[in-house]
Design a protein around this motif. Structure first.
Motif, PDB file in Angstrom:
ATOM      1  N   SER A  57      77.522 -36.762   7.119  1.00  0.00           N
ATOM      2  CA  SER A  57      76.501 -35.968   6.991  1.00  0.00           C
ATOM      3  C   SER A  57      76.022 -35.559   5.460  1.00  0.00           C
ATOM      4  CB  SER A  57      76.760 -34.570   7.831  1.00  0.00           C
ATOM      5  OG  SER A  57      78.073 -34.041   6.937  1.00  0.00           O
ATOM      6  N   ASP A  58      74.997 -34.963   4.995  1.00  0.00           N
ATOM      7  CA  ASP A  58      74.661 -34.451   3.714  1.00  0.00           C
ATOM      8  C   ASP A  58      75.935 -33.640   3.259  1.00  0.00           C
ATOM      9  OD1 ASP A  58      72.544 -36.054   3.879  1.00  0.00           O
ATOM     10  OD2 ASP A  58      70.850 -34.522   3.622  1.00  0.00           O
ATOM     11  N   GLU A  59      76.327 -32.536   4.161  1.00  0.00           N
ATOM     12  CA  GLU A  59      77.239 -31.753   3.663  1.00  0.00           C
ATOM     13  C   GLU A  59      78.562 -32.191   3.226  1.00  0.00           C
ATOM     14  OE1 GLU A  59      74.442 -29.331   5.607  1.00  0.00           O
ATOM     15  OE2 GLU A  59      75.333 -31.345   6.464  1.00  0.00           O
ATOM     16  N   ASP A  60      78.910 -33.319   3.859  1.00  0.00           N
ATOM     17  CA  ASP A  60      80.291 -34.112   3.677  1.00  0.00           C
ATOM     18  C   ASP A  60      79.932 -34.788   2.285  1.00  0.00           C
ATOM     19  OD1 ASP A  60      82.357 -34.594   5.333  1.00  0.00           O
ATOM     20  OD2 ASP A  60      81.481 -36.418   6.200  1.00  0.00           O
ATOM     21  N   PHE A  61      78.610 -35.500   2.023  1.00  0.00           N
ATOM     22  CA  PHE A  61      78.529 -36.246   0.833  1.00  0.00           C
ATOM     23  C   PHE A  61      78.484 -35.050  -0.255  1.00  0.00           C
ATOM     24  CE2 PHE A  61      75.398 -37.287  -2.398  1.00  0.00           C
ATOM     25  CZ  PHE A  61      75.988 -38.455  -2.976  1.00  0.00           C
ATOM     26  N   ASN A  62      78.139 -34.182  -0.072  1.00  0.00           N
ATOM     27  CA  ASN A  62      77.981 -33.097  -1.203  1.00  0.00           C
ATOM     28  C   ASN A  62      79.318 -32.603  -1.468  1.00  0.00           C
ATOM     29  OD1 ASN A  62      76.182 -31.237  -2.674  1.00  0.00           O
ATOM     30  ND2 ASN A  62      77.000 -29.501  -1.652  1.00  0.00           N
ATOM     31  N   ALA A  63      80.350 -32.332  -0.504  1.00  0.00           N
ATOM     32  CA  ALA A  63      81.725 -31.897  -0.870  1.00  0.00           C
ATOM     33  C   ALA A  63      82.290 -33.203  -1.654  1.00  0.00           C
ATOM     34  CB  ALA A  63      82.446 -31.696   0.433  1.00  0.00           C
ATOM     35  N   PHE A  64      82.208 -34.415  -1.165  1.00  0.00           N
ATOM     36  CA  PHE A  64      82.582 -35.360  -1.979  1.00  0.00           C
ATOM     37  C   PHE A  64      82.001 -35.460  -3.541  1.00  0.00           C
ATOM     38  CE2 PHE A  64      81.080 -39.374  -3.449  1.00  0.00           C
ATOM     39  CZ  PHE A  64      81.999 -40.158  -3.783  1.00  0.00           C
ATOM     40  N   GLY A 101      84.268 -35.423 -15.151  1.00  0.00           N
ATOM     41  CA  GLY A 101      84.239 -34.505 -16.416  1.00  0.00           C
ATOM     42  C   GLY A 101      85.804 -34.741 -16.799  1.00  0.00           C
ATOM     43  N   GLU A 102      86.866 -34.641 -16.176  1.00  0.00           N
ATOM     44  CA  GLU A 102      88.153 -35.058 -16.810  1.00  0.00           C
ATOM     45  C   GLU A 102      88.035 -36.005 -17.464  1.00  0.00           C
ATOM     46  OE1 GLU A 102      91.273 -33.509 -16.543  1.00  0.00           O
ATOM     47  OE2 GLU A 102      90.001 -31.899 -16.228  1.00  0.00           O
ATOM     48  N   ASN A 135      80.964 -33.397  -5.425  1.00  0.00           N
ATOM     49  CA  ASN A 135      81.197 -32.346  -6.207  1.00  0.00           C
ATOM     50  C   ASN A 135      82.887 -32.571  -6.918  1.00  0.00           C
ATOM     51  OD1 ASN A 135      78.690 -31.065  -5.840  1.00  0.00           O
ATOM     52  ND2 ASN A 135      79.794 -29.600  -4.352  1.00  0.00           N
ATOM     53  N   SER A 136      83.633 -33.165  -5.955  1.00  0.00           N
ATOM     54  CA  SER A 136      84.850 -33.536  -6.527  1.00  0.00           C
ATOM     55  C   SER A 136      84.894 -34.704  -7.546  1.00  0.00           C
ATOM     56  CB  SER A 136      85.854 -33.427  -5.524  1.00  0.00           C
ATOM     57  OG  SER A 136      85.712 -34.796  -4.476  1.00  0.00           O
ATOM     58  N   PHE A 137      84.059 -35.637  -6.952  1.00  0.00           N
ATOM     59  CA  PHE A 137      83.741 -36.796  -7.760  1.00  0.00           C
ATOM     60  C   PHE A 137      83.293 -36.324  -9.134  1.00  0.00           C
ATOM     61  CE2 PHE A 137      80.569 -40.500  -8.477  1.00  0.00           C
ATOM     62  CZ  PHE A 137      81.329 -41.033  -9.569  1.00  0.00           C
TER      63      PHE A 137
END
Length: 1199
Positions: A428-435, A444-445, A437-439
């Motif tokens: 789902s879009d929510e699933d992708f969104n969570a992924f 950034g690191e 954000n951590s990606f």
């Protein structure tokens, strides 16, 4: 047993199996058939002949499978009692089935192959090598018969390795025997596997183009795939020398197979396992051959071909494997290079980096993210980070990141090539969104690491991108925002670009300031960019939020040119009052609220991090704020207070007690006037007046627009927010000399620590009584008669907000709603928000009062009594979701920051009643939950829907964790652990269970803990809560309490005279905990250790503990006597701790709960065989058991 009996039984079994598998059968009929089959397997003496008859080739696949299942059941459960000849008969027949009892490799069903290989493995586990020395030879002979048999042999070898090494599903000695024999024969096994693979692949390649030979080619291909799967089961654990033997022949073959479409995924799996091996660096050195020309060529050409085929699932899976192979190769290189292994940077390192970059720029977001950890390792590496090829890669990596930071690829959309790949990877879009954000955080690191090596390039790119965004017209995309026409939504192309650019510039600019010397900072370029950002105007809230972040990112340049500060302040202040539609009556959307909040927090951050820089402009700042505060409707209460907090932060820089005190008095004068007015005093101290004042007793016709009491509520909020802001931010100077000079220092403690006074103390304590009155009133609102007074519209005003419920249940928020919908849709939601925030903030004030005002606060007259009669009044009616934050934000900081001299006068009188109450409350709650789970078969209680029950249960869990955490931080000091990190974790963290067994050696009672345990009532409350909580159904709380709290508390009271009943109760509580939580490894280990500690320490003084032990189901009395006598009469050479503990664990095994999946499982007993390696004295009687027919079984399985 005659053939007719076998035939007639088989006919009945065939009928029964047909009924079971027929979808048209009735349930009763099917259950009868199932019962018949199960009873047959359990009791029938002629299972073997029946099983063999049913397994004949002439039967249907379902019947054959059942026949083989019967044989498997016989081997697993009856083997130990079978006569020798029957074992030989069964084994020969099974080998016969493999030889000629199955269909050809392409026709046979996979479940038949599976069960046949399982039967052989079950026999191997019971008889090899001692009684079946030629097993490997037999398998070799079988494999020479053809592809069908070879594939089955592969399945057998794979299953054997999985059972023995991977899953370890057999007793220790048998496992050791088999694994050692496998290891001794590994050279033969490996060469057999490799020869099989090579032989079949060669034949497949020769024949696959010839249509006449297609079937044969397919058969060879099948065997090739099976050989690869089997190799994958061995490569992981065999000695690396087998994997790299013959100049890495295996790795070379695997690389060749990467270009064979049918075999490439299996080959990539094997390659990945090989390259991921850990172990001695010296042994891993040969793996560097994969950086050679040949291997690199095959890996890269396979990747290009797979990618060129477009998006096909099979090719995509293969690409993922190849990407993992390259990542693992990078990790091996980082481990070997710079070690003593004398490894050079490979000649093909540049080629490798290009290939790796290709994965980082692939449309699949998943592949891009897979490369990040390895990039980080390369940029961090002490040798490679100086390599010119890697340094030349940094601009390319950063360029790729500029694309990768753009949030596109939602599976429901089609606006980017990434979307198609995302549909494979995300539900789902929510699933992708969570992924994503951590990606993004991970990127950034890595970008910061890259910029450490080359800070200027990153800054230059950020500058170009920022300039580009500032001059590009907005593209809102097809989906317009509901905030207003022509504005961006979070899916708009322009916002996606701005958002990515902002993240990029933030990451690289902050790193540049950390890396470059002060003189090397490109100040002029930075100030030029800042000017451009400050001059940029937009009416789009989402874009303005990005602009503000860029202002913050560029702000450090202002430290070099302070003259730009007024411009920055003006920009931020303009955004504090941002509206899409001027003086809008419509409710603000979240996006607008976020911009305003963002501007406020930017101002606070600036005043916190650069107070010296802002101090000269204090008057200007103060006038700005005064002007904004003069209009009561312009800002929300939170925004007003954020600005006041910023002023307080700067006033800390006065470093002059009297001046700061006078300023705070002036700042808080409007609040004091309002808060201490007679009307407010009446409202705050009377629940009925309060309900009426805030408008919660009204019935409202238009719940969206009409809100007559909104202003009254905002006045109360304003006062509370302001008190909180001042208490939180006003401080004395950190430097003792400055504090002394400024008049903040009032003396020293007996221990020689300085005692300071806070300039806000006088102002805050003046308002304190009314604050406590408000808290008391708020608690009393939950009394049933008060809830009844709430108006029709506001009947649920004291309930949780939906957002809070979703957070507790772990439900994701719909994406668009976050920014586009109004913050509160109805006046009821506004009222709920008001009560919730007010409650939290009052307790935040009390929680901050201790650290802020220190001794001035703790010496307030009768403070403990005042708090008990306000914050802790009417707790019975306070719901769990309100009690949790009270414990976390008020009680915990208040107690932790209390100076030791006030423990007896303040902390103990307050915590004693509180802990007693909390124990009572939690016990009742858990009792209800346990009763509910016992009655769950009864579906009578339908008035409480399941989601509500789940919410209530999860809240009880979270409250339990909060309470246990509070007791732990009060009582136990864990050295090197910051208490703030133990804040209660929301959500379910049972996955994060630690398997740490012993409590940290340094878990001692704190001074406060010792003080609490001296008071009998407090000590009793704490001990009872700690030990009762072990049997509440929350694994996380049980494990923390067991490892951190129970033993230190009990140890403290051991020297006293404990009643025998109390000692038994403590011990029984731990055993009860094992009954509930024994199925979880982490809890089980911790509880067993605690039970062992208690028994060892207290058994010598209390015989009652032995009586408890004797009640454990299935306990061996002799074994208990043996353990006890060793414990009571210790010998000079003490038995090792581990052996004693293992003995104890076996004694209490009867009360350790098994996982549900194992509770009704039939036990499989595999007997140990005579030892392979050392002569053991035969124990009386075991010989007869082993050799029940009285002759050596070595000859049992002669081929």
């Amino acid at each position: 047993m005659s053939a007719e009996q076998v035939s007639s039984l088989c006919e009945q079994l065939v009928k029964a199996v047909t009924v079971i598998m027929d979808p048209a059968s009735t349930q009763r009929y099917r259950l009868e058939a199932l019962k018949f089959c199960e009873e047959f397997k359990e009791k029938c003496p002629i299972c073997v002949p029946c099983g063999l008859k049913l397994a004949e080739k002439t039967q249907t696949a379902i019947v054959r499978h059942f026949g083989l299942q019967i044989l498997e059941h016989v081997v697993k459960f009856r083997w130990n009692n079978m006569p020798r000849l029957e074992k030989v008969y069964l084994k020969n027949n099974v080998m016969g089935l493999i030889s000629n009892g199955t269909q050809s490799i392409l026709e046979e069903e996979s479940h038949i192959k599976g069960v046949l290989s399982r039967i052989v493995v079950e026999m191997i586990k019971r008889e090899w090598p001692q009684h079946w020395p030629d097993m490997l030879k037999e398998l070799d002979t079988l494999s020479k018969q053809g592809e069908t048999q070879t594939e089955l042999v592969m399945f057998i070898l794979l299953r054997l390795a999985e059972d023995v090494v991977t899953f370890q599903t057999l007793p220790t000695q048998r496992r050791r025997d088999i694994q050692q024999t496998l290891t001794q024969n590994m050279e033969k096994i490996f060469s057999f596997l490799l020869t099989t693979l090579q032989h079949n692949v060669n034949k497949y390649r020769r024949m696959k183009t010839d249509l006449a030979q297609e079937t044969k080619a397919q058969a060879n291909c099948r065997v090739g795939i099976a050989a690869l799967n089997t190799l994958a089961g061995y490569i992981d654990w065999v000695a690396l020398s087998h994997v790299t033997a013959d100049n890495c022949k295996l790795l070379e073959m695997l690389c060749l197979l990467l270009n064979e479409p049918e075999l490439q995924i299996g080959a990539a799996e094997c390659l990945l396992i090989a390259v991921s091996r850990k172990g001695k660096l010296e042994d891993r050195k040969p793996l560097m051959v994969l950086f050679g020309d040949v291997a690199m060529h095959y890996i890269l050409s396979a990747a290009q071909t797979a990618d060129g085929e477009g998006l096909v699932e099979k090719h995509y899976v293969f690409l993922k494997r190849l990407c993992q192979v390259l990542c693992a190769l990078g990790s091996q290189l980082c481990a070997l290079l710079g070690s003593e292994c004398d490894v050079e940077t490979p000649a093909n390192f540049g080629k490798y980096l290009d290939a790796f970059l290709a994965f980082t720029t692939h449309p699949s977001q998943f592949l891009r993210s897979s490369t990040q950890i390895t990039w980080g390792a390369l940029f961090r590496h002490e040798v490679l980070s100086h390599n010119p090829l890697l340094l030349a890669m940094i601009p390319k990596y950063l360029r790729a990141s500029m694309t990768n930071l753009v949030k596109v690829g939602f599976p429901s959309k089609t606006d980017s090539p990434s979307c198609e790949y995302s549909r494979f990877d995300f539900d789902s879009d929510e699933d992708f969104n969570a992924f994503f954000n951590s990606f993004r955080a991970q990127q950034g690191e890595v970008m910061r690491m890259a910029c450490r090596l080359d800070p200027r390039t990153g800054f230059q790119m950020a500058g170009e991108w920022l300039k580009y965004q500032l001059t590009t017209p907005l593209d809102t995309g097809p989906m317009n925002s509901r905030t207003g026409e022509g504005l961006c939504s979070i899916f708009s192309p322009s916002f996606a670009q701005w958002d990515a650019m902002t993240f990029f510039s933030e990451s690289v600019i902050s790193q540049m300031f950390r890396t470059l010397d002060k003189d090397d900072i490109p100040v002029n370029d930075g100030i030029d960019l800042l000017q451009l950002v400050l001059n940029f105007e937009t009416k789009d809230p989402l874009i303005l939020s990005c602009v503000l972040t860029n202002v913050s990112a560029l702000f450090p340049f202002v430290t070099y040119r302070p003259e730009y500060l007024p411009q920055v302040l003006s920009k931020l202040f303009a955004s504090v009052t941002f509206e899409v539609i001027e003086e809008s009556k419509a409710p603000r959307t979240r996006a607008v609220k976020n911009v305003r909040r963002h501007a406020c927090s930017s101002i606070i951050k600036m005043c916190r991090d650069y107070p010296q820089l802002v101090l000269p402009n204090f008057e200007m700042l103060y006038n700005h704020v005064k002007q904004l505060l003069s209009n009561e409707l312009l800002l929300t209460q939170m925004e007003k207070c954020a600005l006041m907090e910023a002023l307080v932060l700067i006033s800390n820089q006065f470093k002059d007690y009297e001046r700061q005190k006078a300023f705070l008095e002036e700042l808080m004068a409007p609040v004091a006037g309002l808060w201490l007015s007679p009307e407010m005093q009446r409202v705050l101290s009377d629940p009925e007046a309060f309900i009426s004042y805030v408008g919660a007793d009204n019935k409202i016709a238009d719940p969206v627009l009409e809100d007559p009491s909104g202003l009254n509520r905002s006045r109360i909020s304003f006062c509370v927010y302001t008190i909180l802001g001042v208490v939180k931010r006003a401080r004395w100077p950190a430097d003792t000399e400055e504090a002394k000079a400024g008049g903040f220092l009032v003396g020293y403690t007996p221990g020689g620590n300085p005692i300071y006074r806070n300039p806000c103390t006088e102002q805050v304590l003046k308002l304190f009584d009314n604050l406590l009155a408000l808290i008391r009133t708020h608690n009393n609102l939950y009394m049933p008669e008060m809830v009844a007074r709430l108006g029709e519209t506001f009947a649920k005003a004291l309930d949780m907000l939906e957002v809070e419920k979703n957070a507790i249940l772990g439900l994701p928020q719909p994406l668009l709603e976050l920014y586009d919908s109004p913050v509160y849709k109805t006046v009821l939601e506004r009222m709920q928000g008001f009560f919730c925030t007010l409650y939290d903030n009052c307790f935040h004030i009390l929680g901050n009062a201790g650290p802020s005002m220190q001794q001035d606060f703790y010496t307030v007259d009768c403070l403990a009594t005042q708090l008990l009669s306000s914050a802790f009044t009417n707790l019975n009616n306070i719901p769990d979701y309100r009690l949790r934050p009270m414990l976390r934000v008020f009680v915990k900081p208040l107690v932790l920051s209390c100076p030791p001299e006030y423990y007896e006068t303040f902390v103990c009188p307050m915590l004693g009643p509180l802990f007693t109450y909390l124990h009572m409350r939690l016990s009742q709650k858990w009792q209800v939950i346990n009763q509910r789970s016992m009655l769950c078969e009864d579906d009578a209680a339908d008035d409480n829907p399941e989601s509500q029950e789940m919410l209530e249960e999860q809240l009880v869990r979270l409250l339990t964790r909060e309470v246990m955490d509070l007791i732990t931080v009060c009582c136990v000091s864990k050295k090197g652990v910051d208490h703030n990190t133990t804040a209660a974790v929301d959500g379910d963290d049972d996955e994060a269970m630690v398997t740490e067994v012993t409590p940290p050696a340094s878990a001692e009672l704190t001074e406060l803990g010792k003080c609490l345990t001296k008071q009998e009532d407090v000590c009793t409350a704490v001990l009872i809560t700690a030990f009762t909580s072990l049997s509440w159904k929350d694994t996380l709380s049980c494990q923390r309490t067991t490892t951190q709290l129970c033993w230190p508390l009990l140890k403290q009271v051991l020297p006293g005279n404990l009643l025998p009943d109390a000692v038994s109760w403590f011990f029984i509580s731990v055993l009860k905990g094992l009954q509930i939580h024994g199925q979880h490894d982490g809890c089980m280990a911790a509880l067993v250790h605690l039970a062992f500690q208690i028994y060892e320490a207290l058994r010598p003084r209390y015989t009652e503990l032995k009586a408890v032990m004797e009640q454990i189901p299935d306990i061996h009395r002799d074994s208990l006597e043996q353990f006890d006598s060793k414990l009571l009469n210790p010998t000079p050479q003490k038995v090792a701790d581990k052996r004693r503990k293992d003995h104890f664990k076996r004694l209490i095994a009867g009360c350790i709960e098994k996982p549900l999946g194992e509770q009704f499982r039939k036990e499989v007993h595999i007997r140990n065989l005579p030892s392979l390696f050392k002569k053991v004295k035969p124990l009386l009687g075991t010989d007869m058991l082993e050799n029940e027919d009285g002759e050596g079984l070595t000859a049992l399985f002669e081929p």
